[in-house]
Design an enzyme around this catalytic site. Structure first.
Site, PDB file in Angstrom:
ATOM      1  N   PHE A 105      -0.744  -2.185 -12.261  1.00  0.00           N
ATOM      2  CA  PHE A 105      -0.811  -3.043 -11.070  1.00  0.00           C
ATOM      3  C   PHE A 105      -2.241  -3.547 -10.923  1.00  0.00           C
ATOM      4  CE2 PHE A 105       2.778  -0.286 -10.363  1.00  0.00           C
ATOM      5  CZ  PHE A 105       3.723  -1.105  -9.761  1.00  0.00           C
TER       6      PHE A 105
ATOM      7  N   GLU B  66      -0.951   1.986 -19.981  1.00  0.00           N
ATOM      8  CA  GLU B  66      -0.116   3.098 -19.564  1.00  0.00           C
ATOM      9  C   GLU B  66       1.355   2.747 -19.797  1.00  0.00           C
ATOM     10  OE1 GLU B  66      -1.703   2.694 -15.756  1.00  0.00           O
ATOM     11  OE2 GLU B  66      -3.517   3.818 -16.208  1.00  0.00           O
TER      12      GLU B  66
ATOM     13  N   ASP C  75      -3.919  -3.768  -8.441  1.00  0.00           N
ATOM     14  CA  ASP C  75      -4.637  -2.904  -7.500  1.00  0.00           C
ATOM     15  C   ASP C  75      -5.475  -1.851  -8.222  1.00  0.00           C
ATOM     16  OD1 ASP C  75      -2.697  -3.439  -4.805  1.00  0.00           O
ATOM     17  OD2 ASP C  75      -1.763  -3.655  -6.747  1.00  0.00           O
TER      18      ASP C  75
ATOM     19  N   HIS D 189       0.226  -1.290  -4.225  1.00  0.00           N
ATOM     20  CA  HIS D 189       0.932  -1.814  -5.392  1.00  0.00           C
ATOM     21  C   HIS D 189       1.350  -3.272  -5.196  1.00  0.00           C
ATOM     22  CE1 HIS D 189       1.285   2.523  -6.023  1.00  0.00           C
ATOM     23  NE2 HIS D 189       1.631   2.300  -7.274  1.00  0.00           N
TER      24      HIS D 189
ATOM     25  N   SER E 210      -5.660   6.236 -16.969  1.00  0.00           N
ATOM     26  CA  SER E 210      -7.109   6.303 -16.985  1.00  0.00           C
ATOM     27  C   SER E 210      -7.637   4.880 -17.140  1.00  0.00           C
ATOM     28  CB  SER E 210      -7.484   7.197 -18.186  1.00  0.00           C
ATOM     29  OG  SER E 210      -8.809   7.533 -18.228  1.00  0.00           O
ATOM     30  N   GLU E 211      -7.549   4.125 -16.044  1.00  0.00           N
ATOM     31  CA  GLU E 211      -7.840   2.690 -16.133  1.00  0.00           C
ATOM     32  C   GLU E 211      -9.264   2.395 -16.579  1.00  0.00           C
ATOM     33  OE1 GLU E 211      -6.259   4.023 -13.503  1.00  0.00           O
ATOM     34  OE2 GLU E 211      -4.270   3.117 -13.609  1.00  0.00           O
TER      35      GLU E 211
END
Lengths: 318, 323
Positions: free
Chosen positions: B83, B29, B85, B129, B59-60
């Site tokens: 991140f 991203e 997370d 985060h 869209s991980e």
């Protein structure tokens, strides 16, 4: 194509018997009744094209040219199997045939096929990827993420949905509010259609068009083929959730007799020729069984091998 | 010797490998014209173009999953999640696919993927985060995990990560991105499984990595004033783990303190502590001490955040209690 469909049917029937006898452990999800899709689709592919498969993967692997001996040995958990006995029914792969693996995770293949298609596009080859998946996996986020990226980047991937009307025991009507999975393509600006998945020629033709478009750089397609699995979700599942009439109706549409009638009716093959193919396939299955049965089990050391490409001291047997 | 930042160290390694091998591609991203959330990929899009430095949708799942498919079919993708997370969205691709593929398929498919994950707190970014999730990934057979603490290691570990034929989780400490440190004129690889001794000492071994290396060095300086000489071990790679260096140090100092930024419960610090206890029991003059974050999500308010995360004072206190 007929021979391949038969190979799948007979391989699966044999697996069913040996699972019941306890020779094949774990979970086995059979492809009986869906043969026309894998065979019709893969008949459009070259060895260097890619496929991703599902936990119902035997049919895709046979259709892409997989070796029956190595498959059977893998189901038996033997060292000579495709995965040296460490993968089993749900994890067969063959890199040389572009088979990027059957997969035990529902919806994982969407992303992997998108990646292999991106790789082909980037490397400038005209390889295509076919992603086989079931109706229920289109409820996973992976489906939507893959469709969006594939469409956005115009990737050479064909999403082939095998809609057998059930996600394990839950009918499609109870897991999504649409009738045709091809409708989902609208949201991604992707061409799509729904068709009869028990007619191998229809599948061959529709996938053929999608493959041509993909090779020409025109991007992905979503194809939905309606079909029915004749056995339960996994071997041992009596499938009591399905109405008898429904099962009966679909058995009438069995893709194998249908294709046989077509071949006979159009004079392409005679009954004798069909019979010859049947006994040749029987012989192949017998050889595969013999090979699997005679093969040794994996050695204890191998349980911690192939985790990494290089040796890391950590993996050791207690 | 010249000085560059930790972020530049990562970038220079990426640049070097991209120049060397056309199959090294970046995706994630905002990694393109924007240059990455923390500026790590700045300039690479201009240099290598859209095809090689690809902005993805947010869209991980597809960032990780498509990287797996690409890596299995000839590319060497370096994927960035903004991140650590957000790995929750990409976990299947990493854990069930990338990590297990070689094994499940009998050694026949490789997944040479590098996944970059900015981690850690300290910037008031709040609970979603500021994660330190190294325990999740070090727990998984099939993954390699590295966590550099300075520019030279960031550079050298990335060179090794990209060349590795296995999936490598490359964790970055985001509070270190702008921190400058010396790098040699000509950078070479830092091999996985080779810890560095960041400071020599004879009285106690402080085992750590990432940002906590700097805290441990500050703690060591404070302890020295009280006559305690701490040896600080920077693990650099969490798996494979350089046990030899750890055990060698503990054999010399007879005391060990493990400091990590993650929540102590179920953390990688616990694994390190157990290893030392198992293997060096006879050498230890005191039980191994673990310092980590409090059992809490990372809070937003600076006052609370600094309370929850481990501090230099916590390390000093932990060491003193061992004597």
């Amino acid at each position: 194509m007929y021979r391949k469909m038969l190979r799948i049917r007979k391989f699966e029937k044999t697996a069913s018997v040996f699972f019941a006898e306890g020779k094949i452990p774990g979970f086995v999800h059979l492809y009986i009744g869906e043969e026309a899709i894998a065979v019709g689709a893969c008949a459009n592919l070259r060895d260097d094209d890619f496929i991703t498969s599902t936990h119902r993967g035997h049919g895709h692997i046979v259709a892409k040219g997989g070796n029956l001996k190595y498959m059977m040995a893998e189901l038996f958990g033997k060292e000579t199997g495709y995965c040296k006995g460490k993968g089993g029914s749900m994890h067969i792969a063959d890199a040389e045939l572009g088979i990027l693996g059957a997969n035990g995770i529902v919806g994982a293949g969407h992303l992997i096929a998108t990646g292999s298609a991106w790789s082909a596009q980037y490397r400038g080859t005209d390889q295509v990827s076919i992603c086989f998946f079931g109706d229920a996996s289109t409820n996973q986020s992976t489906f939507h993420e893959a469709m969006n990226l594939a469409s956005l980047w115009k990737l050479p991937v064909i999403f082939v949905c095998e809609n057998n009307l059930y996600g394990i025991s839950v009918s499609q009507a109870r897991h999504q509010n649409i009738k045709d999975i091809s409708q989902r393509a609208i949201g991604y600006g992707m061409p799509a259609l729904s068709a009869d998945g028990n007619d191998v020629l229809t599948v061959y033709e529709q996938v053929g068009e999608a493959v041509s478009r993909a090779r020409a750089g025109e991007g992905p397609t979503l194809l939905e083929f309606k079909t029915y699995r004749q056995h339960g979700h996994f071997e041992g599942d009596p499938g009591a959730y399905r109405p008898k009439e429904e099962v009966e109706a679909w058995l009438q549409k069995d893709p194998l007799p249908r294709f046989e009638s077509h071949l006979l009716g159009s004079g392409i093959l005679t009954e004798e020729e069909l019979e010859a193919v049947r006994s040749e396939v029987d012989e192949e299955i017998r050889e595969a069984l013999e090979f699997a049965d005679a093969s040794p089990y994996p050695t204890p050391e191998s349980s911690v091998q192939d985790i990494y490409s290089d040796l890391i001291e950590e993996a050791r047997i207690r | 010797m010249k000085k560059i930042t930790y972020g530049e160290g990562i970038r220079e390694a990426l640049r070097e490998k991209m120049l060397e091998n056309k199959n090294v591609v970046l995706l994630g991203e905002d990694v393109g014209p924007y240059g990455g959330t923390f500026g790590v990929t700045k300039g690479l899009w201009e240099q290598f173009g859209e095809e090689r430095v690809r902005d993805t949708p947010i869209s991980e799942g597809v960032i990780v999953g498509a990287s797996v498919g690409a890596a299995a079919t000839g590319l060497r993708p370096v994927a960035e999640l903004m991140f650590i997370d957000f790995l929750t969205f990409g976990m299947d691709g990493l854990v069930n696919q990338a990590a297990k593929m070689r094994y499940m398929f009998g050694g026949k498919i490789s997944v040479p993927l590098v996944l970059r994950l900015p981690a850690g707190g300290g910037i008031s970014a709040g609970a979603q985060h500021s994660g330190s999730l190294e325990a999740w990934v070090t727990h998984v057979p099939g993954l390699k995990v590295v966590y550099p603490s300075n520019a030279a290691d960031a550079w050298g570990l990335m060179l090794t990560a990209i060349d590795d034929d296995n999936p490598v989780v490359y964790i970055e400490s985001k509070v270190l991105y702008s921190q400058k440190s010396e790098v040699p004129e000509r950078m070479t690889k830092v091999l996985f499984g080779s810890a560095a001794i960041a400071r020599e000492g004879a009285d106690v071994s402080i085992v750590t990595y990432g940002k906590q290396v700097h805290d441990a060095l500050k703690a060591a300086a404070a302890l020295a004033k009280d006559g305690i000489e701490a040896e600080v071990i920077d693990l650099r790679s969490l798996y494979p783990l350089d046990k030899e260096t750890i055990f060698g140090s503990v054999t010399k100092t007879h005391r060990a303190l493990v400091v990590t930024e993650e929540v102590k419960r179920g953390g990688y610090g616990g694994e390190l502590s157990a290893l030392i206890s198992e293997q060096c029991f006879d050498e230890l003059d005191a039980p191994v001490v673990r310092i980590g974050a409090l059992d809490s999500p990372v809070p937003y308010s600076q006052v609370l955040e600094s309370l929850v995360l481990p501090s230099v004072a916590d390390i000093v206190k932990g060491v003193k209690e061992m004597f």
